[in-house]
Design a protein around this motif. Structure first.
Motif, short mmCIF file in Angstrom:
data_model
loop_
_atom_site.label_atom_id
_atom_site.label_comp_id
_atom_site.label_asym_id
_atom_site.label_seq_id
_atom_site.Cartn_x
_atom_site.Cartn_y
_atom_site.Cartn_z
N ILE A 14 0.88 -1.21 -0.12
CA ILE A 14 -0.16 0.03 -0.09
C ILE A 14 1.19 1.32 0.02
O ILE A 14 1.78 1.21 0.72
CB ILE A 14 -1.01 -0.06 1.23
CG1 ILE A 14 -1.85 -1.25 1.23
CG2 ILE A 14 -1.85 1.16 1.26
CD1 ILE A 14 -2.70 -1.53 2.53
N GLU A 15 0.53 2.32 -0.65
CA GLU A 15 1.45 3.42 -0.80
C GLU A 15 1.18 4.05 0.57
O GLU A 15 0.26 4.01 1.36
CB GLU A 15 0.66 4.50 -1.87
CG GLU A 15 0.63 3.91 -3.19
CD GLU A 15 2.17 3.93 -4.06
OE1 GLU A 15 2.98 4.75 -3.54
OE2 GLU A 15 2.34 3.05 -4.45
N ASP A 16 2.44 4.82 0.90
CA ASP A 16 2.59 5.44 2.03
C ASP A 16 1.33 6.43 2.61
O ASP A 16 1.10 6.43 3.68
CB ASP A 16 3.80 6.38 2.31
CG ASP A 16 5.00 5.28 2.43
OD1 ASP A 16 4.91 4.14 2.68
OD2 ASP A 16 6.26 5.88 2.13
N ALA A 17 0.78 7.13 1.72
CA ALA A 17 -0.38 8.09 1.86
C ALA A 17 -1.68 7.39 1.71
O ALA A 17 -2.49 8.14 1.99
CB ALA A 17 -0.06 9.10 0.82
N THR A 18 -1.65 6.24 1.71
CA THR A 18 -3.13 5.76 1.48
C THR A 18 -3.39 4.96 2.77
O THR A 18 -2.70 3.88 3.22
CB THR A 18 -3.05 4.75 0.22
OG1 THR A 18 -2.72 5.32 -0.76
CG2 THR A 18 -4.37 3.84 0.03
N PHE A 19 -4.38 5.13 3.30
CA PHE A 19 -4.91 4.65 4.51
C PHE A 19 -6.57 4.11 4.52
O PHE A 19 -7.02 3.54 5.40
CB PHE A 19 -4.94 5.52 5.43
CG PHE A 19 -3.57 6.06 5.83
CD1 PHE A 19 -2.87 5.36 6.88
CD2 PHE A 19 -2.87 7.11 5.31
CE1 PHE A 19 -1.38 5.58 7.04
CE2 PHE A 19 -1.63 7.57 5.73
CZ PHE A 19 -0.97 6.65 6.52
N GLY A 20 -6.86 4.13 3.20
CA GLY A 20 -8.44 3.63 3.25
C GLY A 20 -8.75 2.49 2.45
O GLY A 20 -9.96 2.01 1.98
N ASN A 21 -7.68 1.49 2.25
CA ASN A 21 -7.88 0.38 1.48
C ASN A 21 -8.51 -0.83 2.49
O ASN A 21 -8.34 -0.86 3.59
CB ASN A 21 -6.69 -0.36 1.17
CG ASN A 21 -6.05 0.42 -0.09
OD1 ASN A 21 -6.55 1.30 -0.68
ND2 ASN A 21 -5.05 -0.17 -0.67
N LEU A 22 -9.63 -1.39 2.04
CA LEU A 22 -10.38 -2.43 2.55
C LEU A 22 -10.55 -3.62 1.72
O LEU A 22 -10.80 -3.54 0.86
CB LEU A 22 -11.86 -1.89 2.86
CG LEU A 22 -12.86 -2.91 3.65
CD1 LEU A 22 -12.16 -3.87 4.73
CD2 LEU A 22 -14.22 -2.51 3.80
N TYR A 23 -9.72 -4.60 1.96
CA TYR A 23 -9.57 -5.94 1.49
C TYR A 23 -10.64 -6.83 2.02
O TYR A 23 -10.49 -7.13 3.24
CB TYR A 23 -8.18 -6.48 1.58
CG TYR A 23 -7.00 -5.75 1.03
CD1 TYR A 23 -6.60 -5.84 -0.20
CD2 TYR A 23 -6.54 -4.65 1.89
CE1 TYR A 23 -5.46 -5.09 -0.61
CE2 TYR A 23 -5.60 -3.69 1.33
CZ TYR A 23 -4.89 -4.16 0.22
OH TYR A 23 -3.89 -3.23 -0.32
N ILE A 24 -11.61 -7.49 1.15
CA ILE A 24 -12.64 -8.45 1.76
C ILE A 24 -12.24 -9.59 1.18
O ILE A 24 -12.19 -9.63 -0.19
CB ILE A 24 -13.83 -7.91 1.60
CG1 ILE A 24 -14.15 -6.54 2.29
CG2 ILE A 24 -14.85 -8.86 2.37
CD1 ILE A 24 -15.56 -5.88 1.86
N VAL A 25 -12.20 -10.80 1.82
CA VAL A 25 -11.86 -11.97 1.41
C VAL A 25 -13.10 -13.05 1.96
O VAL A 25 -12.99 -12.93 3.06
CB VAL A 25 -10.60 -12.69 1.72
CG1 VAL A 25 -10.20 -13.86 1.27
CG2 VAL A 25 -9.17 -11.70 1.17
#
Length: 161
Positions: free
Chosen positions: A135-146
């Motif tokens: 994840i890029e340093d400035a990215t905090f909104g990733n939600l991975y759903i498995v």
């Protein structure tokens, strides 16, 4: 006779669905931190994001919540854990045995809070593919759903602001 066959088919389908085992993993990175020191707290923006995750997850009945043993990950998990009355379990991404983790969490809904490099790797290990990169340093909104239903794995990445 047709009604009987239809009823028998519906009953069979109902039993089959009732026996399905579904495991769902929700992976997020810790929220924004105050600085780049070894073990920083969340910044004000990060604390707000942690509360936002809590709102986003409000309708999900988690069975377990996992976090690495760092202030920023624990503080990200804390609002959701407090609301759901779930004790956060600590995991170490360097020593985690994926097969054991999958067995222990089978059939559950699990939130996992990690880092920009460990979260995508953890997702890739769960799905048995090298699909997601760091994840890029400035990215905090990733939600991975498995989701794993009777051994069939699906995954998705949602990018929240």
């Amino acid at each position: 006779m047709k009604k009987f066959l239809l009823l028998l088919t519906l009953l069979f389908l109902n039993i089959s669905f009732a026996q399905s085992k579904t495991t769902t993993y929700y992976f997020i990175r810790h929220a924004e931190k105050v600085d780049s020191s070894q073990n920083p707290d969340l910044s004000e923006k990060g604390l707000k994001r942690a509360e936002l995750w809590n709102k986003i997850f409000s309708e999900i009945s988690f069975d377990e919540i996992y976090s690495t043993d760092y202030k920023r990950t624990l503080q990200t998990a804390s609002p959701t854990a407090t609301t759901k009355k779930i004790e956060v379990k600590i995991y170490n991404p360097k020593t985690l045995n994926i097969d054991s983790f999958k067995r222990e969490t089978s059939g559950k809904k699990v939130l996992i809070v990690g880092h920009s490099n460990t979260t995508p790797k953890f997702v890739n290990d769960i799905i048995n593919q090298n699909l997601f990169s760091d994840i890029e340093d400035a990215t905090f909104g990733n939600l991975y759903i498995v989701t794993i239903i009777d051994g069939i794995i699906s995954s998705q990445l949602l990018k929240l602001p």
